[in-house]
Design a protein around this motif. Structure first.
Motif, PDB file in Angstrom:
ATOM      1  N   LEU A   1      -2.170   7.360   4.970  1.00 55.96           N
ATOM      2  CA  LEU A   1      -1.545   6.042   5.131  1.00 55.96           C
ATOM      3  C   LEU A   1      -2.551   5.100   5.771  1.00 55.96           C
ATOM      4  O   LEU A   1      -3.097   5.397   6.838  1.00 55.96           O
ATOM      5  N   GLY A   2      -2.801   3.970   5.121  1.00 58.44           N
ATOM      6  CA  GLY A   2      -3.700   2.971   5.692  1.00 58.44           C
ATOM      7  C   GLY A   2      -5.103   3.488   5.948  1.00 58.44           C
ATOM      8  O   GLY A   2      -5.773   3.049   6.888  1.00 58.44           O
ATOM      9  N   GLY A   3      -5.570   4.432   5.114  1.00 57.58           N
ATOM     10  CA  GLY A   3      -6.894   5.004   5.298  1.00 57.58           C
ATOM     11  C   GLY A   3      -6.970   6.079   6.364  1.00 57.58           C
ATOM     12  O   GLY A   3      -8.042   6.630   6.622  1.00 57.58           O
ATOM     13  N   VAL A   4      -5.823   6.417   6.971  1.00 58.41           N
ATOM     14  CA  VAL A   4      -5.754   7.445   8.010  1.00 58.41           C
ATOM     15  C   VAL A   4      -5.204   8.730   7.396  1.00 58.41           C
ATOM     16  O   VAL A   4      -4.263   8.697   6.596  1.00 58.41           O
ATOM     17  N   ARG A   5      -5.813   9.857   7.774  1.00 57.02           N
ATOM     18  CA  ARG A   5      -5.379  11.169   7.287  1.00 57.02           C
ATOM     19  C   ARG A   5      -4.786  11.953   8.459  1.00 57.02           C
ATOM     20  O   ARG A   5      -5.437  12.139   9.493  1.00 57.02           O
ATOM     21  N   LEU A   6      -3.569  12.397   8.286  1.00 59.64           N
ATOM     22  CA  LEU A   6      -2.828  13.097   9.336  1.00 59.64           C
ATOM     23  C   LEU A   6      -2.287  14.405   8.769  1.00 59.64           C
ATOM     24  O   LEU A   6      -1.853  14.457   7.617  1.00 59.64           O
TER      25      LEU A   6
ATOM     26  N   GLY B   1       1.258  -4.393   6.963  1.00 61.85           N
ATOM     27  CA  GLY B   1       1.197  -4.280   5.512  1.00 61.85           C
ATOM     28  C   GLY B   1       1.430  -2.883   4.988  1.00 61.85           C
ATOM     29  O   GLY B   1       1.201  -2.631   3.797  1.00 61.85           O
ATOM     30  N   LEU B   2       1.880  -1.961   5.843  1.00 59.73           N
ATOM     31  CA  LEU B   2       2.077  -0.566   5.444  1.00 59.73           C
ATOM     32  C   LEU B   2       3.563  -0.196   5.509  1.00 59.73           C
ATOM     33  O   LEU B   2       4.314  -0.746   6.318  1.00 59.73           O
ATOM     34  N   PRO B   3       3.995   0.743   4.665  1.00 58.49           N
ATOM     35  CA  PRO B   3       5.363   1.232   4.796  1.00 58.49           C
ATOM     36  C   PRO B   3       5.540   1.958   6.131  1.00 58.49           C
ATOM     37  O   PRO B   3       4.596   2.569   6.647  1.00 58.49           O
ATOM     38  N   THR B   4       6.735   1.869   6.682  1.00 52.74           N
ATOM     39  CA  THR B   4       7.057   2.596   7.913  1.00 52.74           C
ATOM     40  C   THR B   4       7.540   3.996   7.547  1.00 52.74           C
ATOM     41  O   THR B   4       8.457   4.150   6.736  1.00 52.74           O
TER      42      THR B   4
ATOM     43  N   LEU C   1       8.670  18.240  -3.473  1.00 52.78           N
ATOM     44  CA  LEU C   1       7.335  18.682  -3.887  1.00 52.78           C
ATOM     45  C   LEU C   1       7.248  20.209  -3.928  1.00 52.78           C
ATOM     46  O   LEU C   1       7.859  20.906  -3.128  1.00 52.78           O
ATOM     47  N   GLU C   2       6.420  20.690  -4.840  1.00 57.39           N
ATOM     48  CA  GLU C   2       6.026  22.093  -4.877  1.00 57.39           C
ATOM     49  C   GLU C   2       4.791  22.255  -3.968  1.00 57.39           C
ATOM     50  O   GLU C   2       4.016  21.305  -3.774  1.00 57.39           O
ATOM     51  N   PRO C   3       4.570  23.451  -3.393  1.00 62.96           N
ATOM     52  CA  PRO C   3       3.355  23.648  -2.599  1.00 62.96           C
ATOM     53  C   PRO C   3       2.103  23.314  -3.393  1.00 62.96           C
ATOM     54  O   PRO C   3       1.939  23.709  -4.545  1.00 62.96           O
ATOM     55  N   GLY C   4       1.252  22.525  -2.772  1.00 61.22           N
ATOM     56  CA  GLY C   4       0.019  22.072  -3.412  1.00 61.22           C
ATOM     57  C   GLY C   4       0.164  20.764  -4.159  1.00 61.22           C
ATOM     58  O   GLY C   4      -0.844  20.174  -4.549  1.00 61.22           O
ATOM     59  N   GLN C   5       1.383  20.300  -4.346  1.00 64.51           N
ATOM     60  CA  GLN C   5       1.612  19.058  -5.099  1.00 64.51           C
ATOM     61  C   GLN C   5       1.424  17.846  -4.208  1.00 64.51           C
ATOM     62  O   GLN C   5       1.829  17.846  -3.031  1.00 64.51           O
ATOM     63  N   ARG C   6       0.834  16.794  -4.763  1.00 61.63           N
ATOM     64  CA  ARG C   6       0.648  15.537  -4.070  1.00 61.63           C
ATOM     65  C   ARG C   6       1.462  14.453  -4.732  1.00 61.63           C
ATOM     66  O   ARG C   6       1.595  14.425  -5.963  1.00 61.63           O
ATOM     67  N   ALA C   7       2.005  13.561  -3.923  1.00 55.61           N
ATOM     68  CA  ALA C   7       2.751  12.420  -4.464  1.00 55.61           C
ATOM     69  C   ALA C   7       2.295  11.157  -3.736  1.00 55.61           C
ATOM     70  O   ALA C   7       1.914  11.190  -2.558  1.00 55.61           O
ATOM     71  N   GLU C   8       2.325  10.045  -4.451  1.00 53.06           N
ATOM     72  CA  GLU C   8       2.162   8.736  -3.840  1.00 53.06           C
ATOM     73  C   GLU C   8       3.516   8.047  -3.868  1.00 53.06           C
ATOM     74  O   GLU C   8       4.141   7.928  -4.928  1.00 53.06           O
ATOM     75  N   VAL C   9       3.959   7.620  -2.703  1.00 52.67           N
ATOM     76  CA  VAL C   9       5.320   7.097  -2.562  1.00 52.67           C
ATOM     77  C   VAL C   9       5.247   5.622  -2.210  1.00 52.67           C
ATOM     78  O   VAL C   9       4.471   5.229  -1.333  1.00 52.67           O
TER      79      VAL C   9
ATOM     80  N   MET D   1       0.846  -1.193   0.000  1.00 50.84           N
ATOM     81  CA  MET D   1       0.000   0.000   0.000  1.00 50.84           C
ATOM     82  C   MET D   1       0.880   1.239   0.000  1.00 50.84           C
ATOM     83  O   MET D   1       1.923   1.277   0.665  1.00 50.84           O
ATOM     84  N   THR D   2       0.479   2.259  -0.735  1.00 51.58           N
ATOM     85  CA  THR D   2       1.311   3.447  -0.882  1.00 51.58           C
ATOM     86  C   THR D   2       1.024   4.457   0.228  1.00 51.58           C
ATOM     87  O   THR D   2       0.028   4.381   0.952  1.00 51.58           O
ATOM     88  N   PHE D   3       1.920   5.421   0.310  1.00 52.65           N
ATOM     89  CA  PHE D   3       1.843   6.539   1.230  1.00 52.65           C
ATOM     90  C   PHE D   3       1.595   7.794   0.410  1.00 52.65           C
ATOM     91  O   PHE D   3       2.324   8.078  -0.548  1.00 52.65           O
ATOM     92  N   GLY D   4       0.545   8.531   0.731  1.00 53.21           N
ATOM     93  CA  GLY D   4       0.249   9.758   0.015  1.00 53.21           C
ATOM     94  C   GLY D   4       0.646  10.969   0.838  1.00 53.21           C
ATOM     95  O   GLY D   4       0.452  10.993   2.061  1.00 53.21           O
ATOM     96  N   ILE D   5       1.205  11.969   0.177  1.00 51.06           N
ATOM     97  CA  ILE D   5       1.582  13.194   0.865  1.00 51.06           C
ATOM     98  C   ILE D   5       1.302  14.389  -0.033  1.00 51.06           C
ATOM     99  O   ILE D   5       1.662  14.381  -1.219  1.00 51.06           O
ATOM    100  N   THR D   6       0.626  15.399   0.542  1.00 48.58           N
ATOM    101  CA  THR D   6       0.358  16.653  -0.154  1.00 48.58           C
ATOM    102  C   THR D   6       1.031  17.771   0.624  1.00 48.58           C
ATOM    103  O   THR D   6       0.747  17.970   1.810  1.00 48.58           O
ATOM    104  N   PHE D   7       1.921  18.493  -0.043  1.00 52.74           N
ATOM    105  CA  PHE D   7       2.718  19.545   0.589  1.00 52.74           C
ATOM    106  C   PHE D   7       1.948  20.857   0.530  1.00 52.74           C
ATOM    107  O   PHE D   7       1.560  21.304  -0.545  1.00 52.74           O
ATOM    108  N   SER D   8       1.724  21.469   1.687  1.00 50.06           N
ATOM    109  CA  SER D   8       1.042  22.754   1.741  1.00 50.06           C
ATOM    110  C   SER D   8       2.026  23.917   1.755  1.00 50.06           C
ATOM    111  O   SER D   8       1.771  24.962   1.155  1.00 50.06           O
TER     112      SER D   8
END
Length: 249
Positions: free
Chosen positions: A17-22, A143-146, A241-249, A1-8
């Protein structure tokens, strides 16, 4: 499963991550001056994400509450809307509300994730007496990346301690070599070269920097980070990342 991150911007990013939003260190104020004692920290860029754009989160991961580049006025107001804020024990005592303090190596559950507080040092050795307690976090789950979120940490030695306890897949490093008149201008967060050393110590497959643009006291920006990782032969690990950009890692 991937890790999503959006830079503000600044230290603020939405992690998925794992259906959790932080959300890390909430900063939403417009550009401008933020006095702190006799010093003034200057925000130079708007946050890419508004509170509404972030939407509902399960928790805030707050490095510390003492400095406006990690928790500004709108960020403080935002904390009243979230179900849980994880921070140092002293920070939880100051914030009240839904804040829960975690001492280094203490853990709590957020949905399927285990969130472990890990040590951080906001400046050179002995800095805590002036800059105060800060914390980082490690996120783990079946089953998740650390994922390691450094918070405002300037110590590669502490990163090595964390690497001895966790096999980190993704490192979210607060970089920027923040400098103020404190400690004769010594960096209060990781320099770009230190971020490379942290990446080596962790063995992380991917490194996502935060805290490298958006404030005037961040002395090393994206170009410096890119050059440092290229010089070390680790350019393939860097997710810049640029501000506002999202990546899946």
């Amino acid at each position: 499963m991937t890790f999503g991150i959006t830079f503000s911007g600044g230290p603020t990013a939405l992690l998925e991550l794992g259906g959790v939003r932080l959300l890390t260190d909430p900063t939403f104020d417009p550009p401008g001056d933020h006095p702190i004692g006799e010093r003034v920290l200057v925000k130079t860029e708007d946050s890419a994400l508004t509170e509404a754009a972030v939407g509902a989160v399960d928790a805030v991961l707050l490095s510390h509450d003492q400095h406006p580049d990690n928790l500004d006025d709108r960020g403080r107001a935002y904390l009243a809307t979230v179900p849980l804020t994880l921070i140092t024990p002293s920070g939880a005592a100051r914030l009240g509300g839904t804040a829960r303090g975690l001492a280094p190596w203490d853990s709590t559950r957020v949905g399927p994730l285990t969130v472990t507080a890990v040590p951080a040092l906001h400046g050179p050795e002995g800095a805590a007496t002036l800059t105060g307690d800060v914390t980082g976090f490690v996120l783990t789950g079946d089953g998740l990346p650390t994922v390691y979120v450094s918070g405002d940490n300037a110590s590669v030695d502490l990163v090595r301690e964390i690497a001895a306890r966790f096999s980190v897949d993704i490192a979210v490093l607060f970089a920027g070599a923040a400098r103020t008149p404190l400690f004769d201008g010594a960096p209060l967060t990781l320099t770009s070269v230190d971020a490379v050393e942290a990446a080596k110590a962790l063995g992380a497959a991917k490194v996502v920097p935060l805290h490298f643009r958006g404030w005037g006291h961040f002395s090393e920006g994206p170009d410096t980070l890119r050059e440092a990782f290229e010089a070390a032969g680790l350019a393939d690990r860097l997710v810049l990342l640029e501000p506002g950009q999202r990546a899946e890692v």
